[in-house]
Design a protein around this motif. Sequence first.
Motif, PDB file in Angstrom:
ATOM      1  N   LEU A 120      -2.833 -16.194  -4.277  1.00  0.00           N
ATOM      2  CA  LEU A 120      -3.040 -14.742  -4.254  1.00  0.00           C
ATOM      3  C   LEU A 120      -1.832 -14.023  -3.649  1.00  0.00           C
ATOM      4  O   LEU A 120      -1.459 -12.937  -4.117  1.00  0.00           O
ATOM      5  N   HIS A 121      -1.240 -14.611  -2.640  1.00  0.00           N
ATOM      6  CA  HIS A 121      -0.008 -14.020  -2.087  1.00  0.00           C
ATOM      7  C   HIS A 121       1.098 -14.004  -3.141  1.00  0.00           C
ATOM      8  O   HIS A 121       1.865 -13.028  -3.250  1.00  0.00           O
ATOM      9  N   LEU A 122       1.205 -15.068  -3.912  1.00  0.00           N
ATOM     10  CA  LEU A 122       2.225 -15.128  -4.961  1.00  0.00           C
ATOM     11  C   LEU A 122       1.937 -14.109  -6.055  1.00  0.00           C
ATOM     12  O   LEU A 122       2.867 -13.516  -6.625  1.00  0.00           O
ATOM     13  N   VAL A 123       0.668 -13.885  -6.360  1.00  0.00           N
ATOM     14  CA  VAL A 123       0.301 -12.867  -7.344  1.00  0.00           C
ATOM     15  C   VAL A 123       0.727 -11.482  -6.855  1.00  0.00           C
ATOM     16  O   VAL A 123       1.223 -10.652  -7.633  1.00  0.00           O
ATOM     17  N   ARG A 124       0.539 -11.216  -5.581  1.00  0.00           N
ATOM     18  CA  ARG A 124       0.967  -9.933  -5.017  1.00  0.00           C
ATOM     19  C   ARG A 124       2.476  -9.741  -5.178  1.00  0.00           C
ATOM     20  O   ARG A 124       2.946  -8.643  -5.502  1.00  0.00           O
ATOM     21  N   GLU A 125       3.228 -10.823  -4.940  1.00  0.00           N
ATOM     22  CA  GLU A 125       4.689 -10.726  -5.102  1.00  0.00           C
ATOM     23  C   GLU A 125       5.069 -10.533  -6.564  1.00  0.00           C
ATOM     24  O   GLU A 125       5.967  -9.742  -6.884  1.00  0.00           O
ATOM     25  N   ALA A 126       4.390 -11.237  -7.459  1.00  0.00           N
ATOM     26  CA  ALA A 126       4.740 -11.162  -8.879  1.00  0.00           C
ATOM     27  C   ALA A 126       4.357  -9.829  -9.501  1.00  0.00           C
ATOM     28  O   ALA A 126       4.950  -9.436 -10.523  1.00  0.00           O
ATOM     29  N   SER A 127       3.382  -9.133  -8.936  1.00  0.00           N
ATOM     30  CA  SER A 127       2.926  -7.858  -9.520  1.00  0.00           C
ATOM     31  C   SER A 127       3.755  -6.668  -9.065  1.00  0.00           C
ATOM     32  O   SER A 127       3.560  -5.560  -9.557  1.00  0.00           O
ATOM     33  N   ASN A 128       4.673  -6.888  -8.106  1.00  0.00           N
ATOM     34  CA  ASN A 128       5.536  -5.795  -7.661  1.00  0.00           C
ATOM     35  C   ASN A 128       6.520  -5.429  -8.760  1.00  0.00           C
ATOM     36  O   ASN A 128       6.964  -6.279  -9.535  1.00  0.00           O
ATOM     37  N   SER A 129       6.883  -4.164  -8.796  1.00  0.00           N
ATOM     38  CA  SER A 129       7.817  -3.706  -9.829  1.00  0.00           C
ATOM     39  C   SER A 129       8.725  -2.648  -9.238  1.00  0.00           C
ATOM     40  O   SER A 129       8.300  -1.836  -8.399  1.00  0.00           O
ATOM     41  N   ASP A 130      10.005  -2.666  -9.667  1.00  0.00           N
ATOM     42  CA  ASP A 130      10.970  -1.672  -9.178  1.00  0.00           C
ATOM     43  C   ASP A 130      10.589  -0.265  -9.605  1.00  0.00           C
ATOM     44  O   ASP A 130      10.617   0.682  -8.830  1.00  0.00           O
ATOM     45  N   ALA A 131      10.268  -0.108 -10.875  1.00  0.00           N
ATOM     46  CA  ALA A 131       9.955   1.213 -11.430  1.00  0.00           C
ATOM     47  C   ALA A 131       8.761   1.086 -12.355  1.00  0.00           C
ATOM     48  O   ALA A 131       8.501   0.034 -12.944  1.00  0.00           O
ATOM     49  N   ALA A 132       8.028   2.182 -12.471  1.00  0.00           N
ATOM     50  CA  ALA A 132       6.853   2.191 -13.341  1.00  0.00           C
ATOM     51  C   ALA A 132       7.289   2.117 -14.799  1.00  0.00           C
ATOM     52  O   ALA A 132       8.167   2.861 -15.229  1.00  0.00           O
TER      53      ALA A 132
END
Length: 477
Positions: free
Chosen positions: A397-409
């Motif tokens: 779940l922590h890795l999912v949080r990191e992977a779902s981050n994005s620089d711009a919408a």
Amino acid sequence: QLLKLIHSTRSMSPSFSKYYKLTDVILHYRAFIEEFSVIDAIPDQHPGENIFQIAHAGKFFSQHNLDLRNSGLFPHNPIEKYLLGSRITQQLFVINEGLLMSAYHSSPCPVPILKWMFQMMSIHSDISVSKKILDMLMVLTIKNALVSDQPRPWIPSLYDIATVLINMGVPFNTLFPLLRFQPSFTEDNIRSEMYRTVERQTTGGFSENLPSFFLLVQNSLCNIAKFLQLCVGICPEHYTDKEILLLLLLLFKLSLEKELKQCPLVDLEHLIIKLVENIRKWDAEMPKLCLGISDLSSHHHDLFWLVQFVPNWTERGRQARRHLSLVVISKLLKNHVNIPSSNDQQMALLCQDLVKMKPSHLLKKIAETETHQGGLSKESLLSLFEPQAYYLTYILLHLVREASNSDAAYSNQRKWLLKLCGTLEKHVKCDIREDGRRFYRTKVKDLVARTYSKWQQMIHSSRPTQGKIHDFWDPDS
């Protein structure tokens, strides 16, 4: 209270003690404690590895036998003549007093002196002396870079860096553990050269006290990282892409040292960012780098630490962090899929992986692989491995949080975040039943709630798809 009971039992009369033996009392209360104790199977820190080994430290040289007179330097001025006629203590005195700065004010400092200073800086037990050597080394490197008739200043090669790290106690196979990422030299090459230039010593030059040894390791790593930051800043083109990948993997491996878990490795992170920014063919080399990092450890919490160790304050760093998160998720779930490059494909893959992260599914997978636990019933087997399953869910779940981050919408980001929220609630949250004793379940459920809240915040800060007022309303075509 258990200790009080033991002492009171010892003071009882012999006629009473024959009915209530001390061992029976201890076993009774041990069973009582085990029945009502709280189980927390998810540690806050990664386990780490034994990277620096004190038994291997100083195998090539130490501060007592690293003599500049064996470096092959030919004197050209009075300072060099003095250095080559003096012992190691006098050589260090010249460095500490800053005499080299005036000697090489208008001419470049010879490479043997710079290389000797780099090696001495990595192993000297006095932190203040190492700091003075670093300062002088940086000043002379900057001066050499400013001299017009000098093509480029001396910068430590991968060979030079590996030499000092192996001498600090890191085995060669630990420094370069991956078969597909091997340098052009071997440990035998380093050993043969050092045996020619360094006199053998009878006693070790490193402290056998473990805290003192790792204080030296931390200080030396910071000094090496600071000097290399300067070098890659002066000559960004010095290292090839292959050498940069080897250096990055080397730094990530060093960060797993368990004795340095409490130490801030900020200088190593800054060096990582500078090396990442100097990669020429970024789009081609970044996936190779992430695959290499994912193979540096087999423990899921250590892998999550490696993801966190990727600095995220530059665009390339954030991109590598997201890609590495997806690679590690795929490895832990045993998907064996190629990570796509587009945001939409990555989010679609993330939604598919999130379905497989519910604890009951992971528990069955772990129980199937652990076939050596013979004689246990299915219920006992599942109960035995349940903490491991929740531990793995927590890291995933922590890795999912990191992977779902994005620089711009991007255009479909809101749609994917809504899908992730629905999948998280349906497949992970609803699979967790909290228990008063099993605190690890509560820990995972808390992370689920924080992840859901984070995604909801990202959804509310983004705009609905063009032509929509609300996400649940589809306009007529």
